[in-house]
Write a protein that holds these residues in place. Structure first.
Motif, PDB file in Angstrom:
ATOM      1  N   TRP A  98       0.810  -1.214   0.000  1.00 56.98           N
ATOM      2  CA  TRP A  98       0.000   0.000   0.000  1.00 56.98           C
ATOM      3  C   TRP A  98       0.846   1.269   0.000  1.00 56.98           C
ATOM      4  O   TRP A  98       0.414   2.302  -0.522  1.00 56.98           O
ATOM      5  N   HIS A  99       2.035   1.189   0.580  1.00 56.38           N
ATOM      6  CA  HIS A  99       2.894   2.376   0.615  1.00 56.38           C
ATOM      7  C   HIS A  99       3.362   2.785  -0.782  1.00 56.38           C
ATOM      8  O   HIS A  99       3.892   3.880  -0.967  1.00 56.38           O
ATOM      9  N   ALA A 113     -10.777  11.373   2.565  1.00 54.69           N
ATOM     10  CA  ALA A 113     -10.597  10.857   3.931  1.00 54.69           C
ATOM     11  C   ALA A 113     -11.495   9.677   4.240  1.00 54.69           C
ATOM     12  O   ALA A 113     -11.235   8.931   5.198  1.00 54.69           O
ATOM     13  N   GLY A 116      -9.749   6.546   4.798  1.00 54.79           N
ATOM     14  CA  GLY A 116      -8.726   6.723   5.818  1.00 54.79           C
ATOM     15  C   GLY A 116      -8.089   5.463   6.353  1.00 54.79           C
ATOM     16  O   GLY A 116      -6.915   5.461   6.708  1.00 54.79           O
ATOM     17  N   SER A 119      -4.988   4.806   4.633  1.00 57.70           N
ATOM     18  CA  SER A 119      -3.887   5.718   4.949  1.00 57.70           C
ATOM     19  C   SER A 119      -3.005   5.104   6.028  1.00 57.70           C
ATOM     20  O   SER A 119      -1.780   5.221   5.995  1.00 57.70           O
ATOM     21  N   GLU A 121      -2.293   2.151   6.321  1.00 54.38           N
ATOM     22  CA  GLU A 121      -1.464   1.109   5.699  1.00 54.38           C
ATOM     23  C   GLU A 121      -0.408   1.708   4.783  1.00 54.38           C
ATOM     24  O   GLU A 121       0.375   0.974   4.183  1.00 54.38           O
ATOM     25  N   ALA A 123      -1.093   3.937   2.142  1.00 51.20           N
ATOM     26  CA  ALA A 123      -1.577   4.354   0.821  1.00 51.20           C
ATOM     27  C   ALA A 123      -1.746   5.869   0.750  1.00 51.20           C
ATOM     28  O   ALA A 123      -2.008   6.533   1.757  1.00 51.20           O
ATOM     29  N   ALA A 124      -1.598   6.420  -0.456  1.00 53.80           N
ATOM     30  CA  ALA A 124      -1.902   7.826  -0.716  1.00 53.80           C
ATOM     31  C   ALA A 124      -3.338   7.899  -1.210  1.00 53.80           C
ATOM     32  O   ALA A 124      -3.728   7.148  -2.105  1.00 53.80           O
ATOM     33  N   LEU A 125      -4.135   8.794  -0.607  1.00 50.58           N
ATOM     34  CA  LEU A 125      -5.578   8.822  -0.857  1.00 50.58           C
ATOM     35  C   LEU A 125      -5.967   9.939  -1.815  1.00 50.58           C
ATOM     36  O   LEU A 125      -5.424  11.028  -1.771  1.00 50.58           O
ATOM     37  N   GLY A 152      -7.252  15.371  -1.958  1.00 54.52           N
ATOM     38  CA  GLY A 152      -6.641  14.294  -1.194  1.00 54.52           C
ATOM     39  C   GLY A 152      -5.215  14.593  -0.810  1.00 54.52           C
ATOM     40  O   GLY A 152      -4.799  15.753  -0.702  1.00 54.52           O
ATOM     41  N   ASP A 153      -4.425  13.533  -0.618  1.00 57.84           N
ATOM     42  CA  ASP A 153      -3.024  13.691  -0.263  1.00 57.84           C
ATOM     43  C   ASP A 153      -2.266  14.345  -1.421  1.00 57.84           C
ATOM     44  O   ASP A 153      -2.523  14.022  -2.593  1.00 57.84           O
ATOM     45  N   ALA A 156      -0.936  12.057  -4.107  1.00 56.99           N
ATOM     46  CA  ALA A 156      -2.012  11.432  -4.873  1.00 56.99           C
ATOM     47  C   ALA A 156      -2.647  12.440  -5.834  1.00 56.99           C
ATOM     48  O   ALA A 156      -3.008  12.093  -6.963  1.00 56.99           O
TER      49      ALA A 156
END
Length: 304
Positions: A98-99, A113, A116, A119, A121, A123-125, A152-153, A156
């Protein structure tokens, strides 16, 4: 490969689409056509997943999130708003890098979010909302030059902007608060317009005009109005009895609706009230003219 290292290289990120409905199908087909590898299609309707996977040359078609291909580096949740959180939770239970992965949903009403749990884990959301209507999946030009809301992030969003441009659309970066307001505006522009045309057809029906003929009757007027609006502001383009301060004609409209379709009076009055505000901004109405029209509208709908 980290999330940041390929943020602006969509073609380097194999994607999996969750949901094979109209939006998921249109998005997957457009991505495949833009040279982006669609690694998997996952849908509760396995036959729909099979059909879409075959159309985009995806190696995995499944009905369960556990089938997520290990090569996936971007996941798109094209599912109903009320199940996004549940799907995200199930994805978070899967052993996946996920990273290195962007996880996006295509809802316009909820923020990134809502994903979330992923996140946590790594992951970029991303929330990626096409400003487009998708009544069916077979619209190859649906993404041409449209705006796509992104929220989002930061990493991302950068990926989303690059992806949107590759799809032939235009990115629109938004905050979480802004995106809900933009979605409300989009719903008014699309669904509100459809509802208004339904009202128009109903009123014409009271004059004995069949529904299909009713659309043809107003089509040239709609086309000309849209042409005007594409070249000038609503304030400049507005014509008609409200913009002229023609209270007599408005009274006749109200009387006619009271007789033939009284349940539509609130719709007429609400829209006429907004026309007054627009006309006032354009200095097409005096204060007294505007007041007279509003008083007339209130006589039919006290809520105005």
């Amino acid at each position: 490969m980290s999330v940041s290292s390929s943020a602006e290289r969509p073609s380097k990120r194999p994607v999996t689409v969750l949901g094979a409905g109209a939006v998921g199908t249109a998005l997957a087909r457009r991505m495949a056509g833009a040279g982006i590898t669609v690694a998997g299609v996952i849908s509760r309707d396995v036959s729909a997943a099979d059909r879409l996977a075959a159309a985009v040359d995806a190696s995995v078609a499944a009905s369960n999130e556990e089938a997520l291909p290990a090569s996936t580096r971007a996941v798109f949740l094209c599912v109903p708003d009320d199940v996004i959180g549940d799907v995200a939770y199930r994805l978070a239970q899967i052993d996946h890098p996920w990273h290195k992965t962007v996880v996006a949903h295509t809802s316009g009403a909820v923020p990134a979010a809502v994903l979330g749990v992923l996140s946590g884990e790594g992951a970029a959301l991303l929330s990626l909302h096409p400003m487009q209507t998708f009544p069916g999946p077979d619209h190859p030009g649906a993404f041409d030059d449209i705006f796509v809301g992104l929220e989002g992030d930061p990493i991302a969003v950068e990926y989303g902007a690059a992806l949107v441009r590759r799809l032939g659309a235009r990115p629109l970066r938004l905050s979480a608060n802004e995106k809900t307001r933009v979605h409300a505006a989009a719903a008014l522009a699309s669904n509100g317009l459809a509802a208004l045309l339904a009202v128009v057809r109903e009123v014409l029906g009271t004059a004995g005009i069949a529904p299909d003929d009713a659309t043809a009757v107003v089509q040239p007027l709609i086309d000309r109005t849209w042409s005007n609006l594409s070249q000038e502001s609503p304030e400049s383009a507005m014509t008609g009895p409200v913009a002229r301060g023609d209270s007599g004609t408005i009274r006749k409209h109200l009387d006619a609706l009271q007789s033939a379709a009284p349940h539509l009076l609130p719709v007429y009055c609400a829209l006429a009230k907004e026309q007054v505000r627009v006309a006032r901004r354009a200095d097409k109405l005096t204060h007294d003219q505007a007041g007279a029209i509003l008083d007339l509208l209130r006589s039919s709908d006290p809520n105005i």
